[in-house]
Design a protein around this motif. Structure first.
Motif, PDB file in Angstrom:
ATOM      1  N   ARG A 164     -18.950   7.441  67.824  1.00 33.92           N
ATOM      2  CA  ARG A 164     -20.023   6.724  68.526  1.00 33.92           C
ATOM      3  C   ARG A 164     -21.154   6.339  67.582  1.00 33.92           C
ATOM      4  O   ARG A 164     -21.652   5.210  67.620  1.00 33.92           O
ATOM      5  CB  ARG A 164     -20.555   7.658  69.610  1.00 33.92           C
ATOM      6  CG  ARG A 164     -21.595   6.997  70.455  1.00 33.92           C
ATOM      7  CD  ARG A 164     -21.250   7.136  71.894  1.00 33.92           C
ATOM      8  NE  ARG A 164     -22.272   6.510  72.685  1.00 33.92           N
ATOM      9  CZ  ARG A 164     -23.303   7.168  73.206  1.00 33.92           C
ATOM     10  NH1 ARG A 164     -23.407   8.472  73.048  1.00 33.92           N
ATOM     11  NH2 ARG A 164     -24.202   6.519  73.907  1.00 33.92           N
TER      12      ARG A 164
ATOM     13  N   TRP B   8     -11.049   0.397  72.818  1.00 32.51           N
ATOM     14  CA  TRP B   8     -11.324  -0.869  73.506  1.00 32.51           C
ATOM     15  C   TRP B   8     -10.616  -1.960  72.711  1.00 32.51           C
ATOM     16  O   TRP B   8     -10.789  -2.050  71.490  1.00 32.51           O
ATOM     17  CB  TRP B   8     -12.813  -1.215  73.495  1.00 32.51           C
ATOM     18  CG  TRP B   8     -13.724  -0.387  74.323  1.00 32.51           C
ATOM     19  CD1 TRP B   8     -13.777   0.975  74.396  1.00 32.51           C
ATOM     20  CD2 TRP B   8     -14.769  -0.877  75.182  1.00 32.51           C
ATOM     21  NE1 TRP B   8     -14.776   1.357  75.239  1.00 32.51           N
ATOM     22  CE2 TRP B   8     -15.413   0.240  75.733  1.00 32.51           C
ATOM     23  CE3 TRP B   8     -15.225  -2.153  75.523  1.00 32.51           C
ATOM     24  CZ2 TRP B   8     -16.481   0.137  76.622  1.00 32.51           C
ATOM     25  CZ3 TRP B   8     -16.294  -2.267  76.404  1.00 32.51           C
ATOM     26  CH2 TRP B   8     -16.903  -1.139  76.958  1.00 32.51           C
TER      27      TRP B   8
ATOM     28  N   PHE C  28     -14.572  -6.676  76.510  1.00 31.73           N
ATOM     29  CA  PHE C  28     -15.843  -7.059  77.122  1.00 31.73           C
ATOM     30  C   PHE C  28     -15.729  -8.483  77.663  1.00 31.73           C
ATOM     31  O   PHE C  28     -15.295  -9.393  76.946  1.00 31.73           O
ATOM     32  CB  PHE C  28     -16.989  -6.975  76.112  1.00 31.73           C
ATOM     33  CG  PHE C  28     -18.281  -7.522  76.651  1.00 31.73           C
ATOM     34  CD1 PHE C  28     -18.993  -6.813  77.596  1.00 31.73           C
ATOM     35  CD2 PHE C  28     -18.746  -8.763  76.250  1.00 31.73           C
ATOM     36  CE1 PHE C  28     -20.172  -7.326  78.130  1.00 31.73           C
ATOM     37  CE2 PHE C  28     -19.928  -9.288  76.776  1.00 31.73           C
ATOM     38  CZ  PHE C  28     -20.640  -8.565  77.717  1.00 31.73           C
TER      39      PHE C  28
ATOM     40  N   VAL D 182     -16.393  -5.656  82.315  1.00 28.23           N
ATOM     41  CA  VAL D 182     -15.401  -5.249  81.323  1.00 28.23           C
ATOM     42  C   VAL D 182     -14.029  -5.350  81.962  1.00 28.23           C
ATOM     43  O   VAL D 182     -13.871  -5.047  83.145  1.00 28.23           O
ATOM     44  CB  VAL D 182     -15.686  -3.794  80.854  1.00 28.23           C
ATOM     45  CG1 VAL D 182     -14.458  -3.155  80.213  1.00 28.23           C
ATOM     46  CG2 VAL D 182     -16.866  -3.764  79.884  1.00 28.23           C
TER      47      VAL D 182
ATOM     48  N   THR E 288     -11.104  -3.561  82.378  1.00 29.50           N
ATOM     49  CA  THR E 288     -10.721  -2.154  82.132  1.00 29.50           C
ATOM     50  C   THR E 288      -9.248  -2.010  81.783  1.00 29.50           C
ATOM     51  O   THR E 288      -8.844  -0.984  81.242  1.00 29.50           O
ATOM     52  CB  THR E 288     -11.088  -1.252  83.333  1.00 29.50           C
ATOM     53  OG1 THR E 288     -10.583  -1.866  84.518  1.00 29.50           O
ATOM     54  CG2 THR E 288     -12.592  -1.091  83.444  1.00 29.50           C
TER      55      THR E 288
ATOM     56  N   LEU F 227      -8.989  -1.223  78.128  1.00 28.57           N
ATOM     57  CA  LEU F 227      -9.500   0.062  77.628  1.00 28.57           C
ATOM     58  C   LEU F 227      -8.380   1.077  77.801  1.00 28.57           C
ATOM     59  O   LEU F 227      -7.767   1.143  78.871  1.00 28.57           O
ATOM     60  CB  LEU F 227     -10.688   0.533  78.470  1.00 28.57           C
ATOM     61  CG  LEU F 227     -12.088   0.154  78.007  1.00 28.57           C
ATOM     62  CD1 LEU F 227     -12.241  -1.333  77.847  1.00 28.57           C
ATOM     63  CD2 LEU F 227     -13.118   0.696  78.987  1.00 28.57           C
TER      64      LEU F 227
ATOM     65  N   GLY G 205     -10.800  10.178  75.431  1.00 23.87           N
ATOM     66  CA  GLY G 205     -11.221   8.785  75.306  1.00 23.87           C
ATOM     67  C   GLY G 205     -11.141   8.078  76.643  1.00 23.87           C
ATOM     68  O   GLY G 205     -10.838   8.716  77.654  1.00 23.87           O
ATOM     69  N   PRO G 206     -11.378   6.743  76.697  1.00 23.32           N
ATOM     70  CA  PRO G 206     -11.811   5.918  75.576  1.00 23.32           C
ATOM     71  C   PRO G 206     -13.260   6.191  75.172  1.00 23.32           C
ATOM     72  O   PRO G 206     -13.962   6.938  75.836  1.00 23.32           O
ATOM     73  CB  PRO G 206     -11.680   4.501  76.134  1.00 23.32           C
ATOM     74  CG  PRO G 206     -11.875   4.644  77.603  1.00 23.32           C
ATOM     75  CD  PRO G 206     -11.297   5.993  77.956  1.00 23.32           C
ATOM     76  N   LEU G 207     -13.671   5.567  74.062  1.00 17.77           N
ATOM     77  CA  LEU G 207     -15.057   5.662  73.613  1.00 17.77           C
ATOM     78  C   LEU G 207     -15.953   4.928  74.614  1.00 17.77           C
ATOM     79  O   LEU G 207     -15.519   3.970  75.250  1.00 17.77           O
ATOM     80  CB  LEU G 207     -15.185   5.024  72.222  1.00 17.77           C
ATOM     81  CG  LEU G 207     -16.474   5.325  71.426  1.00 17.77           C
ATOM     82  CD1 LEU G 207     -16.611   6.810  71.142  1.00 17.77           C
ATOM     83  CD2 LEU G 207     -16.504   4.560  70.099  1.00 17.77           C
ATOM     84  N   ASN G 208     -17.194   5.373  74.737  1.00 20.09           N
ATOM     85  CA  ASN G 208     -18.130   4.692  75.657  1.00 20.09           C
ATOM     86  C   ASN G 208     -18.895   3.588  74.935  1.00 20.09           C
ATOM     87  O   ASN G 208     -20.106   3.467  75.044  1.00 20.09           O
ATOM     88  CB  ASN G 208     -19.083   5.694  76.320  1.00 20.09           C
ATOM     89  CG  ASN G 208     -19.800   6.583  75.334  1.00 20.09           C
ATOM     90  OD1 ASN G 208     -19.485   6.566  74.146  1.00 20.09           O
ATOM     91  ND2 ASN G 208     -20.752   7.354  75.802  1.00 20.09           N
ATOM     92  N   GLN G 209     -18.150   2.757  74.225  1.00 16.17           N
ATOM     93  CA  GLN G 209     -18.741   1.716  73.392  1.00 16.17           C
ATOM     94  C   GLN G 209     -17.665   0.697  73.046  1.00 16.17           C
ATOM     95  O   GLN G 209     -16.542   1.083  72.764  1.00 16.17           O
ATOM     96  CB  GLN G 209     -19.233   2.382  72.107  1.00 16.17           C
ATOM     97  CG  GLN G 209     -20.378   1.718  71.460  1.00 16.17           C
ATOM     98  CD  GLN G 209     -21.111   2.681  70.544  1.00 16.17           C
ATOM     99  OE1 GLN G 209     -20.704   3.812  70.346  1.00 16.17           O
ATOM    100  NE2 GLN G 209     -22.191   2.227  69.983  1.00 16.17           N
ATOM    101  N   PRO G 210     -18.011  -0.593  73.010  1.00 22.60           N
ATOM    102  CA  PRO G 210     -17.010  -1.587  72.612  1.00 22.60           C
ATOM    103  C   PRO G 210     -16.541  -1.375  71.173  1.00 22.60           C
ATOM    104  O   PRO G 210     -17.210  -0.695  70.391  1.00 22.60           O
ATOM    105  CB  PRO G 210     -17.767  -2.912  72.730  1.00 22.60           C
ATOM    106  CG  PRO G 210     -18.941  -2.646  73.602  1.00 22.60           C
ATOM    107  CD  PRO G 210     -19.298  -1.207  73.382  1.00 22.60           C
TER     108      PRO G 210
END
Lengths: 446, 446
Positions: free
Chosen positions: B111, B169, B174, B184, B186, B189, B203-208
């Motif tokens: 992150r 992602w 996005f 998004v 989903t 993701l 996961g997934p990461l909380n970020q693109p």
């Protein structure tokens, strides 16, 4: 001649939740849907809030992907890095980041907030939280989150370790004398030698004591364990209350608990969350709210409300009241549960109207009205002891905070409730908090 | 018409080690001893390096207080926050932070580097290290550091998890379509569902996905395990070598290992550490070095050298050669040990002269001379295959990097070895590295 006691002053934080508190904020015509990952968006928010003389910008955080990301932005950028960027483009506003004690190490956290305090010249704050959701647990090697009591016991020990690390250098430890070649007076550095139930940390920190001594400690939990943690450590609380009575009782309780722990009177600033939806007339403000709510898919709002209530969304009907057999969810947010249920029942709202009144939100109070109406409401809560200020969560960002700064702030200033200029430079200055005394080596006393 | 292959280009990083590589750098007349905690100092360094068209600014890190802090600055500011600040004041230069895999969680690290990559528009790099010192272990609940093999096994798994999270992602996940309300997609993701020896991460990461796909991976270990980690993951290596032959062999070996792992030819850029001490004449440069060395307490240098050699300082005599019974220390840096011993023995140096030749340093190569001499040396190593560039560690900062940019860079540019303008915007662009392809959902192929 008696010098008049300076009047008690409001504290205002901007909760810079990506595109704004209303889930559809990213869909309004002026919004950039990419704002949630645009550092210039956050810089702009901080600069508007600083122009409005706000105490701080506040950032929430998560350690997992949010539910329903198909419909709304998430907290994506890591808050300590984000605020380090913002520090470079601002000079006075405080910078408060949420960082969880559940899946971090105290040495690393002490270091990051000390760094943020240094690069901002004393403007850092840490919102101490625990992380309860199952998704986060699975990102950190756990099948389920630790239980409530354990999370809070860890948070308390974690916070104590971080404070000790910040104090592991005396204020005068750095020397930097070119002539003698003495860089640091190592007699003024002490290991903390902490050995507890959760952590063993030797110290000292690899960083001088931060400018504020301790970055300001915030807390945001409303459960009984959360209140105890706030009473132990918090200097400011981001609370949640729908009614004046709840807020008044909460503020009194936190301060009584803190006083019982020897922290003196009024040790904790209580700042309830407050969403503002501002219009030139009340009718315009209501129309603005309704237009925003109409842009939120009902599926989203029903799922979100069901999440707060700890039930399945298919138990909610838009044109019925809330089910009457609701019970506190085991691992959810009890404050939001209680506030939401009370709000709906006291007003006799259907699910549809509850969602509308909450602006699709998740439990924080919403005021819809003119700048004058909003200023009146803020003054009422503040003057009558329900709040020391507010953690403002404008409907849409940057619009909503700009409207607050242009419309509400001048009224509050005119009434003598809010500063017209920053008087100090640090977040502690803005909040009227003393700089914690650090350690003093025996040598100095001798 | 055959298009000429563009000539291979040098890569230059500035290793922004507080006041400079020579331990007495903070004592020179122009130095501010507080530079190590002054964010404007680091901004200035980055801006000088950017004016010189450097590939990146590089920051080391530690997780404990350094020995001998009484005599010299430490790495105090946390590097990812520091570089977030620097990102706001620069536009092109890459930003590489060291962050240890030993006492962090991969979700948090993924992150932070994704955030750094986003706020810098694709300029982030992560120097993947393990942490071996006993002091750090005791700051993270351990009586002793994990052994070498375990540290590297954890580092490998850690790096794999971080890369998977960056890819969790898809690039097109996005959407941000205001009209449909889809924020998004989903379906693009994916959880990573990693279950390994050290980590379980869902996961997934909380970020693109970051702008570079993956922030650039650096590595800095010279042991056999370190070389294997570099061959597996590193796109650039900050290496250490005193002689051309060592450097040549190291570069060939790393690239052979990487090729054997299916990564293609020349997959890893090898950038040896290089301290420069620049004068208008060679005599001036030598005088500058000697003046700097004379400002370092001998106690400091003896302790530091003893630390590299894994012995007690009382086994060293200033006017004697190194002891001849030295053995590789169990938990030290083997590269520095080997390079230092070979350097002393080949030149027949006494301890005093060894310290002088190393400028009081800790194992990295030092060149003392005119800009022309330094450019010749750099060209020789680069053209003849001992290096793809250098991780520059100027003697004194900002002086030393300013002298390099003013004196050495124009010569390298004139010889066609180094860019005169940035051709791209990301660190991958500068290093000539492809953007890693991310995942593509089945749907897209169908």
């Amino acid at each position: 001649m008696t010098k008049a006691t300076p009047p008690r002053q409001l504290h205002l934080n901007l909760n810079a939740l990506h595109s704004g508190f209303v889930p559809s904020a990213w869909r309004v015509p002026d919004a950039d849907p990419r704002a949630f990952v645009d550092i210039q968006h956050y810089v702009r928010l901080a600069q508007i809030a600083e122009a409005g003389k706000f105490d701080a910008m506040f950032l929430a955080d998560n350690a997992s992907i949010a539910d329903q990301i198909d419909f709304r932005p998430i907290t994506a950028l890591e808050p300590t890095l984000l605020l380090a960027c913002v520090a470079m483009a601002t000079t006075h506003i405080g910078l408060v980041a949420t960082l969880s004690t559940s899946y971090n190490e105290p040495y690393n956290v002490a270091r990051r907030f000390a760094t943020l305090d240094i690069v901002s010249n004393g403007r850092a704050g840490w919102n101490v939280v625990t992380t309860a959701d199952a998704g986060s647990a699975r990102n950190f090697g756990r099948l389920a989150p630790p239980d409530h009591a354990q999370r809070y016991a860890r948070a308390d020990e974690f916070t104590r370790v971080v404070k000790s690390l910040w104090d592991s250098w005396e204020d005068g430890a750095f020397v930097g004398d070119k002539h003698s070649g003495r860089f640091v007076d190592t007699a003024k550095l002490q290991p903390i030698a902490h050995h507890g139930a959760f952590f063993d940390v030797q110290g000292p920190l690899n960083q001088p004591r931060p400018p504020q001594g301790h970055p300001v400690l915030f807390q945001a939990g409303g459960s009984s364990d959360g209140r105890e943690l706030a009473a132990l450590h918090a200097e400011a609380v981001f609370s949640a209350a729908q009614s004046f009575e709840e807020a008044f009782a909460y503020r009194a309780e936190i301060n009584q608990r803190a006083e019982a722990l020897g922290r003196g009177q009024h040790a904790v600033k209580v700042l309830p969350g407050l969403t503002t939806i501002i219009g030139a007339t009340e009718a315009e403000a209501i129309a603005r709210r309704d237009a925003l709510v109409d842009l939120i898919p009902w599926t989203y709002s029903l799922n979100r409300l069901a999440g707060t209530l700890g039930i399945s969304a298919d138990r909610l009907s838009l044109d019925q009241p809330l089910p009457d057999d609701l019970v506190l969810p085991a691992n959810g947010n009890h404050t939001f549960f209680r506030a939401t249920v009370a709000f709906a029942q006291q007003r006799g709202l259907t699910v549809r109207n509850l969602i509308r009144e909450l602006a699709g939100g998740g439990g924080h109070r919403v005021i819809v009205g003119t700048p004058e109406q909003i200023a009146d409401d803020i003054e009422h809560w503040f003057v009558n002891g329900a709040a020391d200020g507010f953690n403002l969560m404008p409907d849409v960002l940057p619009d909503g905070v700009q409207a607050f700064v242009d419309g509400v702030v001048p009224i509050l200033q005119k009434r003598g409730l809010f500063r017209t200029e920053y008087e100090g430079r640090t977040l502690r200055d803005h909040l009227g908090l003393a700089r914690p005394q650090g350690r003093t080596s025996a040598r100095k006393v001798a």
